[in-house]
Scaffold this active site. Structure first.
Site, PDB file in Angstrom:
ATOM      1  N   THR A   1       0.953  11.309  -1.426  1.00 53.46           N
ATOM      2  CA  THR A   1      -0.076  12.023  -2.161  1.00 53.46           C
ATOM      3  C   THR A   1      -0.450  13.299  -1.434  1.00 53.46           C
ATOM      4  OG1 THR A   1      -0.917   9.865  -2.835  1.00 53.46           O
ATOM      5  CG2 THR A   1      -2.302  11.774  -3.306  1.00 53.46           C
ATOM      6  N   ALA A   2      -0.478  13.242  -0.113  1.00 50.74           N
ATOM      7  CA  ALA A   2      -0.793  14.431   0.673  1.00 50.74           C
ATOM      8  C   ALA A   2       0.165  15.567   0.326  1.00 50.74           C
ATOM      9  CB  ALA A   2      -0.720  14.105   2.169  1.00 50.74           C
TER      10      ALA A   2
ATOM     11  N   LYS B   1       0.878  -1.170   0.000  1.00 51.17           N
ATOM     12  CA  LYS B   1       0.000   0.000   0.000  1.00 51.17           C
ATOM     13  C   LYS B   1       0.917   1.221   0.000  1.00 51.17           C
ATOM     14  CE  LYS B   1      -3.713   2.604   0.993  1.00 51.17           C
ATOM     15  NZ  LYS B   1      -4.465   2.427   2.247  1.00 51.17           N
ATOM     16  N   VAL B   2       0.810   2.037  -1.033  1.00 50.66           N
ATOM     17  CA  VAL B   2       1.690   3.187  -1.193  1.00 50.66           C
ATOM     18  C   VAL B   2       0.878   4.431  -1.515  1.00 50.66           C
ATOM     19  CG1 VAL B   2       3.634   1.788  -2.003  1.00 50.66           C
ATOM     20  CG2 VAL B   2       2.045   2.783  -3.673  1.00 50.66           C
ATOM     21  N   SER B   3       1.535   5.571  -1.518  1.00 54.18           N
ATOM     22  CA  SER B   3       0.924   6.809  -1.990  1.00 54.18           C
ATOM     23  C   SER B   3       0.819   6.782  -3.509  1.00 54.18           C
ATOM     24  CB  SER B   3       1.781   8.006  -1.583  1.00 54.18           C
ATOM     25  OG  SER B   3       1.915   8.111  -0.200  1.00 54.18           O
TER      26      SER B   3
ATOM     27  N   HIS C   1      -5.227  10.715   7.508  1.00 52.70           N
ATOM     28  CA  HIS C   1      -5.861   9.663   8.310  1.00 52.70           C
ATOM     29  C   HIS C   1      -6.860  10.241   9.307  1.00 52.70           C
ATOM     30  CE1 HIS C   1      -3.198   6.996   6.306  1.00 52.70           C
ATOM     31  NE2 HIS C   1      -2.147   7.213   7.040  1.00 52.70           N
TER      32      HIS C   1
END
Length: 283
Positions: free
Chosen positions: A110-111, A56-58, A154
Site C-alpha cells: 500500500t505504501a 496480513k497483507v497490503s 511502521h
C-alpha cells in the site's frame, strides 16, 4: 476446524498486540493458530500463491488475491496521520526527487501504491529506479548513500531522525488532503474455502483479541517486546497507539470507503486490476 489455521503476520508491535490473545489460546472458542512471522513483502507473495489460510497483507495486493481470499472486516491497519514517509539525506523539495533512485518495501505494498499516486501528482517527470528492500534496511541505505530516497513505514515514522534523515513528503497527508478518508495500510484476509462459519468465527475471534489487548495492554507486552527487534519500548507504545485503532476492531463505512477509494484510484492509473463489484464483500 480440526487443524490449526496457518497464519502469517509481521513481528511489528501492532500485529503482535492484535493477535497476542488469539495466538496464545486466550480467546474462548477461537480456532488454534499456527503462526509464521514475515515482513509484508513476504506475506503479499504468500497470498498471491495461496499458501496460507490467513494473512496480513497490503491492501494494494487485494486485486490479485480476492478471488481466493476474503477481506476480513477487522484486524488490519488503517488510520489518520499514519502514512508512509519519503525520506532523504538532505532537505529539499519534491521536484528534487525527479529521476532519482528510491527504495521501497514492496512493489505490491500500500505504501508503494500511495507513493505512485503521489508521484503522479507531485513529481514532474516521475522518479527513476525503484529498488525493493526489507523495510528495516531502507533508512540505512538512504543514510549511506546507496539510494537517493526511501519510502518508509511502521516505526520509522518515529526513528528516522536518529539516522540524520529528513522527511521530504508524507504520503498519508497527501492521501487525506485529497480524499478526506483514512489511510488503508494492512488488511487481514482468509481463504474463502474455509467456509462462512469459520470466517465469521475468525473475524469475531480477532475482534475479541483486539478488545482483550486494549483492556489489558500489559498482558500482550511480553509477546510484543519479544518480536519488536530491539525497538525502544516507548516507540513500541507509539507504534501500537498509531496503528491499532477503531478501524482495527471494525473497518466500518469509512474504512471500506478508504479501501475502495485507494484501489479505484489505483486502477484508474493502471497500477492495479479493477475490482469486481462485490470483491470486498466479506461473506
Amino acid at each position: 476446524m480440526t487443524r490449526p489455521l496457518s497464519i502469517a503476520y509481521s513481528p511489528c508491535p501492532n500485529d503482535t498486540f492484535v493477535f497476542d490473545a488469539l495466538a496464545h489460546g486466550r480467546v474462548p472458542g477461537a480456532p488454534e493458530l499456527a503462526v509464521t512471522f514475515a515482513d509484508i513483502d513476504i506475506t503479499n507473495g504468500l497470498a498471491e500463491r495461496g499458501e496460507l489460510d490467513v494473512l496480513k497483507v497490503s491492501y494494494a495486493v487485494l486485486p490479485w488475491v480476492l478471488e481466493e481470499y476474503a477481506l476480513l472486516p477487522c484486524g488490519g491497519a488503517l488510520g489518520r496521520g499514519c502514512g508512509p514517509l519519503v525520506l532523504t539525506r538532505e532537505p529539499g523539495g519534491t521536484a528534487d526527487l525527479a529521476g532519482k533512485t528510491v527504495a521501497v518495501p514492496s512493489e505490491r505494498s500500500t505504501a508503494y501504491l500511495l507513493f505512485r499516486l503521489w508521484v503522479a501528482a507531485e513529481v514532474p517527470g516521475g522518479v527513476g529506479e525503484v529498488v525493493v528492500l526489507p523495510f528495516h534496511e531502507i533508512m540505512p541505505a538512504v543514510r549511506d548513500g546507496k539510494v537517493d530516497a526511501g519510502l518508509v513505514i511502521h516505526e520509522a515514522r518515529f526513528t528516522y531522525q536518529d539516522y540524520g534523515l529528513h522527511c521530504l513528503a508524507d504520503m498519508g497527508e497527501h492521501w487525506e488532503s485529497t480524499t478526506g478518508l483514512p489511510i488503508p495500510l494492512g488488511a487481514i484476509i482468509a481463504k474463502r474455502s474455509l467456509g462462512e462459519p469459520v470466517l465469521r468465527g475468525l473475524a469475531e475471534a480477532i475482534r475479541t483479541s483486539v478488545r482483550m489487548a486494549w483492556d489489558d495492554p500489559e498482558a500482550s507486552r511480553p509477546y510484543v517486546l519479544e518480536h519488536a527487534q530491539e525497538m525502544d519500548p516507548k516507540v513500541t507504545d507509539q507504534h501500537i497507539g498509531l496503528y491499532v485503532n477503531e478501524f482495527t476492531a471494525d473497518l466500518g463505512e469509512d474504512g471500506y470507503a478508504a479501501v475502495r477509494g485507494l484501489l479505484t484510484r489505483a486502477a484508474a492509473e493502471g497500477l492495479v486490476p479493477p475490482l469486481g463489484r462485490d470483491a470486498l464483500t466479506f461473506v
